[in-house]
Scaffold this active site. Structure first.
Site, PDB file in Angstrom:
ATOM      1  N   HIS A  27      44.887  52.938  39.609  1.00 41.37           N
ATOM      2  CA  HIS A  27      43.459  52.770  39.900  1.00 41.37           C
ATOM      3  C   HIS A  27      43.022  53.788  40.941  1.00 41.37           C
ATOM      4  O   HIS A  27      43.814  54.231  41.782  1.00 41.37           O
ATOM      5  CB  HIS A  27      43.134  51.337  40.334  1.00 41.37           C
ATOM      6  CG  HIS A  27      43.775  50.885  41.607  1.00 41.37           C
ATOM      7  ND1 HIS A  27      43.272  51.204  42.845  1.00 41.37           N
ATOM      8  CD2 HIS A  27      44.866  50.112  41.847  1.00 41.37           C
ATOM      9  CE1 HIS A  27      44.019  50.650  43.783  1.00 41.37           C
ATOM     10  NE2 HIS A  27      44.996  49.987  43.214  1.00 41.37           N
ATOM     11  N   ASP A  54      40.076  53.418  42.962  1.00 42.39           N
ATOM     12  CA  ASP A  54      39.334  52.891  44.103  1.00 42.39           C
ATOM     13  C   ASP A  54      40.273  52.386  45.188  1.00 42.39           C
ATOM     14  O   ASP A  54      41.438  52.071  44.934  1.00 42.39           O
ATOM     15  CB  ASP A  54      38.372  51.781  43.672  1.00 42.39           C
ATOM     16  CG  ASP A  54      39.051  50.609  42.975  1.00 42.39           C
ATOM     17  OD1 ASP A  54      40.054  50.829  42.263  1.00 42.39           O
ATOM     18  OD2 ASP A  54      38.584  49.458  43.140  1.00 42.39           O
ATOM     19  N   ASP A 102      48.365  52.397  48.410  1.00 40.85           N
ATOM     20  CA  ASP A 102      47.680  51.629  47.361  1.00 40.85           C
ATOM     21  C   ASP A 102      46.462  52.391  46.864  1.00 40.85           C
ATOM     22  O   ASP A 102      45.366  52.222  47.370  1.00 40.85           O
ATOM     23  CB  ASP A 102      47.280  50.273  47.935  1.00 40.85           C
ATOM     24  CG  ASP A 102      46.621  49.366  46.923  1.00 40.85           C
ATOM     25  OD1 ASP A 102      46.722  49.633  45.705  1.00 40.85           O
ATOM     26  OD2 ASP A 102      45.983  48.378  47.338  1.00 40.85           O
ATOM     27  N   GLU A 108      39.640  48.353  40.251  1.00 38.09           N
ATOM     28  CA  GLU A 108      40.747  47.395  40.374  1.00 38.09           C
ATOM     29  C   GLU A 108      40.665  46.563  41.635  1.00 38.09           C
ATOM     30  O   GLU A 108      40.966  45.364  41.619  1.00 38.09           O
ATOM     31  CB  GLU A 108      42.083  48.145  40.330  1.00 38.09           C
ATOM     32  CG  GLU A 108      43.313  47.245  40.198  1.00 38.09           C
ATOM     33  CD  GLU A 108      43.836  46.689  41.510  1.00 38.09           C
ATOM     34  OE1 GLU A 108      44.637  45.731  41.478  1.00 38.09           O
ATOM     35  OE2 GLU A 108      43.453  47.203  42.591  1.00 38.09           O
ATOM     36  N   GLU A 109      40.246  47.180  42.743  1.00 42.54           N
ATOM     37  CA  GLU A 109      40.275  46.482  44.027  1.00 42.54           C
ATOM     38  C   GLU A 109      39.265  45.339  44.111  1.00 42.54           C
ATOM     39  O   GLU A 109      39.345  44.506  45.012  1.00 42.54           O
ATOM     40  CB  GLU A 109      40.052  47.466  45.181  1.00 42.54           C
ATOM     41  CG  GLU A 109      41.189  48.458  45.390  1.00 42.54           C
ATOM     42  CD  GLU A 109      42.471  47.815  45.891  1.00 42.54           C
ATOM     43  OE1 GLU A 109      42.533  46.578  45.986  1.00 42.54           O
ATOM     44  OE2 GLU A 109      43.424  48.562  46.181  1.00 42.54           O
ATOM     45  N   HIS A 136      46.069  47.885  52.348  1.00 42.21           N
ATOM     46  CA  HIS A 136      44.898  47.173  52.870  1.00 42.21           C
ATOM     47  C   HIS A 136      44.930  47.025  54.389  1.00 42.21           C
ATOM     48  O   HIS A 136      44.052  46.376  54.958  1.00 42.21           O
ATOM     49  CB  HIS A 136      44.751  45.778  52.232  1.00 42.21           C
ATOM     50  CG  HIS A 136      44.518  45.801  50.760  1.00 42.21           C
ATOM     51  ND1 HIS A 136      43.933  44.746  50.068  1.00 42.21           N
ATOM     52  CD2 HIS A 136      44.775  46.731  49.811  1.00 42.21           C
ATOM     53  CE1 HIS A 136      43.861  45.035  48.785  1.00 42.21           C
ATOM     54  NE2 HIS A 136      44.372  46.246  48.606  1.00 42.21           N
TER      55      HIS A 136
END
Length: 408
Positions: free
Chosen positions: A80, A82, A113, A147-148, A373
């Site tokens: 992904h 984003d 990530d 995705e996030e 994150h």
């Protein structure tokens, strides 16, 4: 581990840092810049490039390296584009500068990530092409938005489209997670997200009175039942050293709403919960249990789902699965210790598995703290480059898996 000077920086690291500087941060990601970045990579590598707009402004970019046998299913490498928001005041460096310190740590949102994986795919393919390799199976790299925030404007829509079916994917890789030990985590399934809102209605009135049948009393009963279940699952996890977090069902109370004034008993109150349901749970029985807790609390207590994933799939991790056999054999040859687990959170792999494609979640980052994150998300350049090496070994094995019975 120490860092090379800027004049000696590995070109793969330079490309990684370039991608990290693209601000694809929620809630307003610059998807256009990411698409242009991958279009340029396709041009430089001589790969096919397709753009699929799955929703207005949401484009999936597909880069394709054709195989020599088009009758075989393909390998899908998904990532992904984003990334989650940042609190800049808690970062040591600008999270979109891709700053590299003297030790070789690269600080950026998306470093773990999962922008590292996107570039590792590309650089592994580049190496293999430069060396003149061709493989029977086609390799597709998909770079997906959204995705996030759930993937509802990304992979969830993409897997339903004819462009996805035309890829004829037989096996997929997507994101995993860092591992602070010598081992590498690999996910073969995921817990299912259930977002539940319980609403309780009752008698309103002046807050100086002992009113019966209030919304708060009934909501308290449901909250207590759910938190007791949470404690039971927590104790089950703590008491069994063989269980990982993804093997039990988690729940957290994430929102409480209700009331208009200090001196008014509210007629309505609600509580919201984030459940992550383990794949071996009987979903029908579990939903009935939730309903029974609401019914036991009294009249006027209801629940509704903001999200309810009902399609858990498990990818076998034994030699009955030729994809796992190829994947694990390479890891064994490279002396990589694998720790197969159930992903405790949710990724785009759930949409891929739900349409019948076996998939593994794998991010080759061992000896690395888990910082997705988090503030100061970072990745060491040596770990990143080791990941390129690993994919350079994995892709030939996966793209050379012999024809399956369904393909002959």
């Amino acid at each position: 581990m120490t860092s090379k000077g800027p004049e000696e920086e590995h070109p793969s690291v330079t490309l990684f840092r370039q991608y990290l500087r693209i601000r694809t941060v929620q809630p307003k990601p610059d998807y256009g810049a990411a698409v242009a970045f991958f279009e340029e990579r396709a041009r430089q590598l001589g790969l096919g490039c397709q753009k699929v707009e799955v929703a207005p402004g949401y484009v999936v970019t597909v880069l394709t390296w054709p195989g020599t046998n088009p009758t075989l299913s393909s390998i899908l490498l998904n990532s992904h584009t984003d990334v989650v928001p940042v609190f800049k005041e808690h970062w040591s460096h600008d999270p979109f500068e891709a700053f590299k310190d003297s030790e070789g740590y690269i600080y950026a949102r998306g470093a773990q990530d999962m922008k590292c994986i996107s570039i590792q795919y590309l650089e592994a393919v580049r190496r293999l092409k430069v060396e003149g390799h061709r493989f029977p199976r086609t390799i597709h790299m998909t770079f997906v938005p959204d995705e996030e925030v759930g993937g509802h404007q990304g992979m969830e829509l993409f897997v339903q489209r004819p462009e996805f079916h035309a890829l004829r994917a037989g096996f997929a890789l997507d994101e995993g997670i860092a591992n602070p030990t010598d081992a590498f985590t690999v996910f073969y399934s995921e817990r299912s997200p259930w977002w539940v809102r319980v609403t309780s209605t009752g008698r309103p009135g002046h807050a100086s009175r002992f009113m019966e049948d209030t919304a708060a009393e009934k909501l308290h009963k449901v909250v207590s039942s759910i938190l007791a279940f949470r404690e039971k699952e927590w104790q089950r996890l703590q008491s069994n050293p063989h269980l990982k977090e993804g093997s039990v069902t988690s729940v957290n109370l994430t929102k409480l709403e209700g009331g208009v004034a200090y001196n008014v008993i509210p007629a309505t109150m609600s509580a919201s919960f984030d459940f992550r349901v383990a794949p071996d749970v009987d979903f029908k029985a579990f939903e009935e249990q939730l309903q029974s807790w609401c019914q036991a609390a009294g009249e006027g207590v209801t629940l509704e789902f903001a999200q309810k994933w009902m399609h858990p799939q498990v990818t076998p991790t034994d030699d009955s699965n030729p994809w796992w056999a190829a994947f694990s054999r390479v890891c064994k040859d490279m002396k990589l210790t694998l720790e197969p687990e159930i992903m405790p959170a949710a990724t785009d792999n759930r949409y891929i598995r739900a349409v019948g494609i076996p998939a593994l979640g794998f991010s080759p980052m061992n000896r690395t703290p888990v910082l997705l994150h988090d503030h100061d998300e970072r990745l060491h350049e040596a770990v990143f480059l080791r990941g390129v090496d690993i994919y350079t070994r994995l892709l030939p094995a996966l793209a050379s898996v012999p024809a399956l019975p369904s393909e002959s």
